[in-house]
Structure formats: structure tokens, C-alpha cells
Design an enzyme around this catalytic site. Structure first.
Site, PDB file in Angstrom:
ATOM      1  N   ASP A 107      47.536 -13.377  65.291  1.00  0.00           N
ATOM      2  CA  ASP A 107      46.839 -12.276  66.126  1.00  0.00           C
ATOM      3  C   ASP A 107      47.928 -11.746  67.390  1.00  0.00           C
ATOM      4  O   ASP A 107      48.725 -12.599  67.888  1.00  0.00           O
ATOM      5  CB  ASP A 107      45.708 -12.930  66.977  1.00  0.00           C
TER       6      ASP A 107
HETATM    7  N1  URA Z   1      43.735 -18.302  63.804  1.00  0.00           N
HETATM    8  C1  URA Z   1      43.426 -17.430  64.958  1.00  0.00           C
HETATM    9  O1  URA Z   1      42.485 -17.541  65.351  1.00  0.00           O
HETATM   10  N2  URA Z   1      44.340 -16.708  65.333  1.00  0.00           N
HETATM   11  C2  URA Z   1      45.893 -16.803  64.757  1.00  0.00           C
HETATM   12  O2  URA Z   1      46.684 -15.918  65.015  1.00  0.00           O
HETATM   13  C3  URA Z   1      45.894 -17.628  63.534  1.00  0.00           C
HETATM   14  C4  URA Z   1      44.996 -18.470  63.254  1.00  0.00           C
END
Ligand code: URA
Length: 240
Positions: A107
Site C-alpha cells: 500500500d
Molecule cells: N498488508 C497491508 O495491509 N498492507 C500492505 O501493504 C501489505 C500487507
């Protein structure tokens, strides 16, 4: 014996030149020749090792595989272009001058270990759900986790959208009267999984860093820097 074949767009993307979507456009523009003849059909079958492919007059060779680990900063998107002009992981790979794609995504607000490569088979091996490669995250959440909440994170819980998380490994690192820091290892890759797991037990994620994939650790790679992985390191990432 069956002849090794691949479609023209795949030959170009596997050569590490650009993504399949991009190469399809080039083929349709008439920039690609097979055995001296312009071919505008991206799905044209090519016999590898026999047919000769040229792009803009340059012979296309299968490129050596490359594997890169990036310590992705927060505020950066894991995609090639961004229509909102936010920084992308490619802004941190300018000195690489090779086409690579990210194996999975982090993310925008997550930092840490991201592998990029031009090896589609390797990418698929890491990503396919059956491979169950463990990924470890360093997490800081709001509030103090109770024993019951740790238990739920470790044994699976409803994370919404009809999805349930599987078994996970949780280790508390530190706790204050306001926050909890812990390491969480999951062997699945559901969308925003760690954030959704934490939200499901009532704690907002304040910091999320991926610190390990398989047996490959982020180590002391500085934020925003990448390194080319050795063959041994690429294999480590596949270890369960
Ligand atoms: N889990 C999440 O919530 N975000 C990420 O970027 C990776 C794993």
C-alpha cells in the site's frame, strides 16, 4: 517434440523491454518485425530459438534475469504510472535502466521490502496463493492489544468482505500505555490484509513495514534504496 512457442507480445516483455500492455501497442504500431516482415498482431505465435524478432530495427534477445529488492518509502505507489502524479516505486529505480515489475504490491502507506524483477515465472512462484510464502511485517497499532486479540490475529478472524484470515505468527516487540509494536507473519496476500486484521480487532495501524519475504530480510537497506539480489538471495525469498 513440441516446438517452444510464445506470442509476440510475451517474447518482447520476457526480453525485459517493457510490459506486455506496452509491447502490444508497439506491435500494433508496426514497430516489430518477425523474420523481416512487419507483424501487427500481438498474439502472433513465434518459435523461440528459430524466429528472429526485431524492434525498431534492433534484434531482440532474451535478457538476463534481474532481481531487485527495494526498501519502499511510505507515500509511494507500487505501480508504473499514477494518474494523480504521486511518486511511484520507479522513481527510486532510475539508475537501474532495466525494465522490472513489482512482485505484488505494498500500500501507499506501507514501507519496506518489495521485490521487482523481469522474471515472470519467479514472480508467479512468489505470488501464487498455493506457494504460501510467509511475509513478515513490523506493525505499530493504536492502543494495547489484549491476549484475546493476539489470539484472534494468530488463529484467524473475519476481516470483512466475506474473507477470513488464516493462521499467523505474532510476536510482541514493545508496548506502551498508548501503542503496541509487534511482528506479524502471514502466508497469504489478501488485499490490505494486515490493516484489515488489525482493524478487525479494533486497532488502527499507525505504521506498517514489510521486513521479510520467505527467508529474505530487509536488513539494513536504507529507505528509498534498492539493491540487486544475488541468486542465493532470490532463492531465500522462496523459502517457507
Ligand atoms: N498488508 C497491508 O495491509 N498492507 C500492505 O501493504 C501489505 C500487507
Amino acid at each position: 517434440m513440441k516446438k517452444p512457442r510464445a506470442t509476440l507480445d510475451r517474447i518482447l516483455s520476457k526480453a525485459g523491454i517493457a510490459s506486455r500492455t506496452t509491447t502490444r501497442g508497439w506491435i500494433e504500431e508496426g514497430r516489430v518485425k518477425v523474420n523481416g516482415r512487419v507483424i501487427r498482431n500481438p498474439d502472433h505465435w513465434v518459435e523461440t530459438g528459430k524466429d528472429v524478432v526485431h524492434l525498431d530495427g534492433l534484434k531482440v534477445r532474451e535478457e538476463k534475469k534481474i532481481y531487485v529488492a527495494l526498501n519502499k518509502p511510505t507515500g509511494v505507489v507500487t505501480s508504473f504510472g499514477d494518474n494523480r502524479y504521486r511518486p511511484t516505486v520507479y522513481d527510486y529505480l532510475r539508475s537501474l535502466d532495466r525494465w522490472v515489475f513489482p512482485v505484488g504490491r505494498l500500500d501507499m502507506d506501507t514501507s519496506g521490502l518489495l521485490i521487482l524483477t523481469n522474471d515472470t515465472q519467479y514472480g508467479e512462484a512468489l505470488l501464487q496463493p498455493e506457494s504460501k510464502i510467509p511475509k513478515t511485517y513490523y506493525v505499530k497499532v493504536d492502543g494495547v492489544l489484549t491476549a484475546e486479540e493476539y489470539f484472534k490475529l494468530a488463529y484467524g478472524l473475519d476481516i470483512g468482505h466475506s474473507e477470513v484470515s488464516g493462521r499467523a505468527v505474532v510476536h510482541e516487540v514493545r508496548v506502551s500505555d498508548k501503542y503496541t509494536w509487534f511482528e506479524l507473519t502471514i502466508s497469504e496476500g489478501k488485499n490490505r490484509q494486515v490493516r484489515r486484521m488489525c482493524e478487525a480487532v479494533g486497532h488502527a495501524v499507525l505504521k506498517l513495514v514489510r521486513i521479510q519475504i520467505g527467508d529474505l530480510s530487509l536488513g539494513d537497506l536504507p529507505v528509498g534504496q534498492f539493491k540487486v539480489l544475488t541468486q542465493k538471495e532470490t532463492q531465500k525469498a522462496l523459502q517457507k
